[in-house]
Design a protein around this motif. Structure first.
Motif, PDB file in Angstrom:
ATOM      1  N   GLY A  72     -22.017 -20.291  23.806  1.00  0.00           N
ATOM      2  CA  GLY A  72     -21.582 -18.963  24.224  1.00  0.00           C
ATOM      3  C   GLY A  72     -22.007 -17.926  23.206  1.00  0.00           C
ATOM      4  O   GLY A  72     -22.307 -18.258  22.056  1.00  0.00           O
ATOM      5  N   GLN A  73     -22.070 -16.675  23.617  1.00  0.00           N
ATOM      6  CA  GLN A  73     -22.394 -15.587  22.715  1.00  0.00           C
ATOM      7  C   GLN A  73     -21.818 -14.294  23.272  1.00  0.00           C
ATOM      8  O   GLN A  73     -21.457 -14.220  24.440  1.00  0.00           O
ATOM      9  CB  GLN A  73     -23.905 -15.443  22.547  1.00  0.00           C
ATOM     10  N   GLY A  74     -21.724 -13.275  22.413  1.00  0.00           N
ATOM     11  CA  GLY A  74     -21.183 -12.001  22.871  1.00  0.00           C
ATOM     12  C   GLY A  74     -20.870 -11.080  21.716  1.00  0.00           C
ATOM     13  O   GLY A  74     -21.465 -11.171  20.641  1.00  0.00           O
ATOM     14  N   VAL A  75     -19.898 -10.207  21.925  1.00  0.00           N
ATOM     15  CA  VAL A  75     -19.491  -9.213  20.940  1.00  0.00           C
ATOM     16  C   VAL A  75     -17.977  -9.223  20.829  1.00  0.00           C
ATOM     17  O   VAL A  75     -17.282  -9.365  21.838  1.00  0.00           O
ATOM     18  CB  VAL A  75     -19.977  -7.798  21.328  1.00  0.00           C
ATOM     19  N   MET A  76     -17.467  -9.102  19.604  1.00  0.00           N
ATOM     20  CA  MET A  76     -16.023  -8.962  19.417  1.00  0.00           C
ATOM     21  C   MET A  76     -15.737  -7.558  18.903  1.00  0.00           C
ATOM     22  O   MET A  76     -16.523  -6.986  18.146  1.00  0.00           O
ATOM     23  CB  MET A  76     -15.466 -10.015  18.464  1.00  0.00           C
ATOM     24  N   TYR A  77     -14.613  -7.018  19.338  1.00  0.00           N
ATOM     25  CA  TYR A  77     -14.246  -5.636  19.053  1.00  0.00           C
ATOM     26  C   TYR A  77     -12.866  -5.587  18.403  1.00  0.00           C
ATOM     27  O   TYR A  77     -12.039  -6.473  18.587  1.00  0.00           O
ATOM     28  CB  TYR A  77     -14.189  -4.802  20.337  1.00  0.00           C
ATOM     29  N   ALA A  78     -12.640  -4.493  17.670  1.00  0.00           N
ATOM     30  CA  ALA A  78     -11.299  -4.186  17.155  1.00  0.00           C
ATOM     31  C   ALA A  78     -11.197  -2.677  16.989  1.00  0.00           C
ATOM     32  O   ALA A  78     -12.126  -2.035  16.494  1.00  0.00           O
ATOM     33  CB  ALA A  78     -11.031  -4.881  15.828  1.00  0.00           C
ATOM     34  N   GLU A  79     -10.082  -2.109  17.441  1.00  0.00           N
ATOM     35  CA  GLU A  79      -9.889  -0.668  17.242  1.00  0.00           C
ATOM     36  C   GLU A  79      -9.800  -0.347  15.759  1.00  0.00           C
ATOM     37  O   GLU A  79     -10.405   0.618  15.285  1.00  0.00           O
ATOM     38  CB  GLU A  79      -8.630  -0.214  17.971  1.00  0.00           C
ATOM     39  N   THR A  80      -9.059  -1.158  15.015  1.00  0.00           N
ATOM     40  CA  THR A  80      -8.956  -0.969  13.562  1.00  0.00           C
ATOM     41  C   THR A  80      -8.779  -2.311  12.876  1.00  0.00           C
ATOM     42  O   THR A  80      -8.224  -3.258  13.449  1.00  0.00           O
ATOM     43  CB  THR A  80      -7.751  -0.075  13.174  1.00  0.00           C
ATOM     44  N   ILE A  81      -9.286  -2.399  11.662  1.00  0.00           N
ATOM     45  CA  ILE A  81      -8.997  -3.504  10.750  1.00  0.00           C
ATOM     46  C   ILE A  81      -8.499  -2.888   9.454  1.00  0.00           C
ATOM     47  O   ILE A  81      -9.129  -1.980   8.912  1.00  0.00           O
ATOM     48  CB  ILE A  81     -10.238  -4.366  10.476  1.00  0.00           C
ATOM     49  N   ARG A  82      -7.391  -3.382   8.967  1.00  0.00           N
ATOM     50  CA  ARG A  82      -6.803  -2.828   7.740  1.00  0.00           C
ATOM     51  C   ARG A  82      -6.694  -3.913   6.681  1.00  0.00           C
ATOM     52  O   ARG A  82      -6.238  -5.022   6.953  1.00  0.00           O
ATOM     53  CB  ARG A  82      -5.422  -2.238   8.025  1.00  0.00           C
ATOM     54  N   VAL A  83      -7.139  -3.563   5.471  1.00  0.00           N
ATOM     55  CA  VAL A  83      -7.024  -4.458   4.322  1.00  0.00           C
ATOM     56  C   VAL A  83      -6.232  -3.742   3.241  1.00  0.00           C
ATOM     57  O   VAL A  83      -6.656  -2.691   2.742  1.00  0.00           O
ATOM     58  CB  VAL A  83      -8.407  -4.861   3.774  1.00  0.00           C
ATOM     59  N   ASP A  84      -5.069  -4.276   2.903  1.00  0.00           N
ATOM     60  CA  ASP A  84      -4.251  -3.751   1.807  1.00  0.00           C
ATOM     61  C   ASP A  84      -4.564  -4.572   0.556  1.00  0.00           C
ATOM     62  O   ASP A  84      -4.361  -5.785   0.538  1.00  0.00           O
ATOM     63  CB  ASP A  84      -2.760  -3.836   2.135  1.00  0.00           C
ATOM     64  N   MET A  85      -5.047  -3.901  -0.474  1.00  0.00           N
ATOM     65  CA  MET A  85      -5.499  -4.586  -1.680  1.00  0.00           C
ATOM     66  C   MET A  85      -4.753  -4.059  -2.903  1.00  0.00           C
ATOM     67  O   MET A  85      -4.619  -2.846  -3.079  1.00  0.00           O
ATOM     68  CB  MET A  85      -7.010  -4.375  -1.851  1.00  0.00           C
ATOM     69  N   THR A  86      -4.258  -4.970  -3.718  1.00  0.00           N
ATOM     70  CA  THR A  86      -3.597  -4.603  -4.967  1.00  0.00           C
ATOM     71  C   THR A  86      -4.578  -4.790  -6.117  1.00  0.00           C
ATOM     72  O   THR A  86      -5.104  -5.880  -6.333  1.00  0.00           O
ATOM     73  CB  THR A  86      -2.344  -5.457  -5.205  1.00  0.00           C
ATOM     74  N   LEU A  87      -4.844  -3.698  -6.851  1.00  0.00           N
ATOM     75  CA  LEU A  87      -5.797  -3.717  -7.963  1.00  0.00           C
ATOM     76  C   LEU A  87      -5.069  -3.561  -9.291  1.00  0.00           C
ATOM     77  O   LEU A  87      -4.160  -2.740  -9.416  1.00  0.00           O
ATOM     78  CB  LEU A  87      -6.805  -2.583  -7.820  1.00  0.00           C
ATOM     79  N   GLU A  88      -5.499  -4.328 -10.259  1.00  0.00           N
ATOM     80  CA  GLU A  88      -5.011  -4.181 -11.630  1.00  0.00           C
ATOM     81  C   GLU A  88      -6.128  -3.578 -12.477  1.00  0.00           C
ATOM     82  O   GLU A  88      -7.260  -4.058 -12.449  1.00  0.00           O
ATOM     83  CB  GLU A  88      -4.588  -5.528 -12.202  1.00  0.00           C
ATOM     84  N   LEU A  89      -5.798  -2.529 -13.223  1.00  0.00           N
ATOM     85  CA  LEU A  89      -6.758  -1.908 -14.140  1.00  0.00           C
ATOM     86  C   LEU A  89      -6.362  -2.280 -15.564  1.00  0.00           C
ATOM     87  O   LEU A  89      -5.491  -1.663 -16.164  1.00  0.00           O
ATOM     88  CB  LEU A  89      -6.761  -0.387 -13.968  1.00  0.00           C
ATOM     89  N   ASP A  90      -6.997  -3.306 -16.082  1.00  0.00           N
ATOM     90  CA  ASP A  90      -6.750  -3.733 -17.468  1.00  0.00           C
ATOM     91  C   ASP A  90      -7.745  -2.987 -18.339  1.00  0.00           C
ATOM     92  O   ASP A  90      -8.796  -3.506 -18.708  1.00  0.00           O
ATOM     93  CB  ASP A  90      -6.928  -5.248 -17.564  1.00  0.00           C
ATOM     94  N   TRP A  91      -7.396  -1.739 -18.672  1.00  0.00           N
ATOM     95  CA  TRP A  91      -8.378  -0.813 -19.258  1.00  0.00           C
ATOM     96  C   TRP A  91      -7.800  -0.188 -20.515  1.00  0.00           C
ATOM     97  O   TRP A  91      -7.078   0.777 -20.470  1.00  0.00           O
ATOM     98  CB  TRP A  91      -8.703   0.275 -18.239  1.00  0.00           C
TER      99      TRP A  91
END
Length: 266
Positions: A72-91
């Motif tokens: 099979g083949q085709g296309v997948m859709y999404a209205e939105t994708i959200r990625v919540d990311m926690t960043l540490e700044l060791d600076w």
């Protein structure tokens, strides 16, 4: 091109005895019309929420038994994708100045697929939830993309985009300002960035003087929530003023009448 093997080939029982079973799904050509990032400071970390709109991705796949195969083949859709990311700044000045990902959470909305009925039924016959597999593939593709890119981009923003590199005209000369971030602290009220600041006049019109500021002052406090503040030490600010003076920025002629003298005397 993005490739992800969902399930590898293997062997398993089937109605006709022991048979060869293989399933794979490929995805490529990711597209999204817009991406937004919202940064929320937390205690010692930054929460960055990425939202991608109007996402789509091509896919193909196959489910194979030793007695037959389905594709099979085709296309997948999404209205939105959200990625919540926690960043540490060791600076800090003393360490290696690292940006690291502490954790991520992914969600999507308005997901649709144009599955081929035969392929969908074949996958279902193996007891595999094709919807969940494809959604997981789509979400994890962008999750890994951001995990690989965001720390490096954040590091470049701090070391390059936040760097001070400016030539300031002073009288008939100029002063070159150079500064870079040497310390970062994050709290729920905002972001503090400490700079090392250097100034160099294009010419030195005066002899060197020992001009320094002395004082023990507390660091400025952030005002409004979620704001960013750039901080410069006293030596850096004094260096700027001294360079302006060296370049002639503080030189001027005072007319005689301003001193109570005759106009002819300057």
């Amino acid at each position: 091109m993005l490739f992800r093997s969902v399930l590898s080939e293997g062997f398993g029982p089937c109605p006709f005895g022991f048979c060869d079973v293989g399933i794979y799904v490929n995805a490529w050509n990711p597209y999204f019309s817009d991406i937004q990032a919202v940064v929320t400071p937390q205690e010692n970390s930054l929460m960055v929420s990425f939202t991608m709109s109007d996402f789509r991705m091509d896919w193909d796949g196959a489910a194979r038994l030793s007695i037959g195969s389905y594709t099979g083949q085709g296309v997948m859709y999404a209205e939105t994708i959200r990625v919540d990311m926690t960043l540490e700044l060791d600076w800090t000045r003393e360490n290696d100045r690292v940006v690291r990902v502490l954790g991520t959470q992914v969600s999507s909305a308005g997901v649709q697929y144009d599955f081929d009925d035969v392929f969908y039924q074949a996958m279902s016959s193996f007891g595999l939830p094709l919807d969940a597999i494809m959604t997981s593939m789509m979400e994890s593709t962008f999750e890994e993309l951001l995990i690989n890119k965001v720390p490096r981009l954040t590091y470049e923003m701090i070391t390059e985009d936040a760097m001070i590199d400016a030539q300031v005209p002073v009288a008939n000369e100029s002063v070159q300002l150079t500064g870079h971030v040497v310390n970062i602290k994050v709290n729920p009220q905002g972001l503090n960035m400490w700079y090392d600041l250097f100034a160099e006049p294009s010419v030195k019109l005066h002899e060197e003087l020992d001009t320094r500021w002395f004082g023990d002052f507390e660091s400025p406090q952030l005002g409004d929530s979620n704001s960013a503040l750039a901080l410069f030490n006293l030596d850096g600010m004094n260096n700027v003023l001294h360079s302006v003076w060296q370049a002639g920025g503080l030189d001027f002629t005072l007319p005689g009448e301003r001193l109570g003298l005759t106009p002819e005397i300057t």
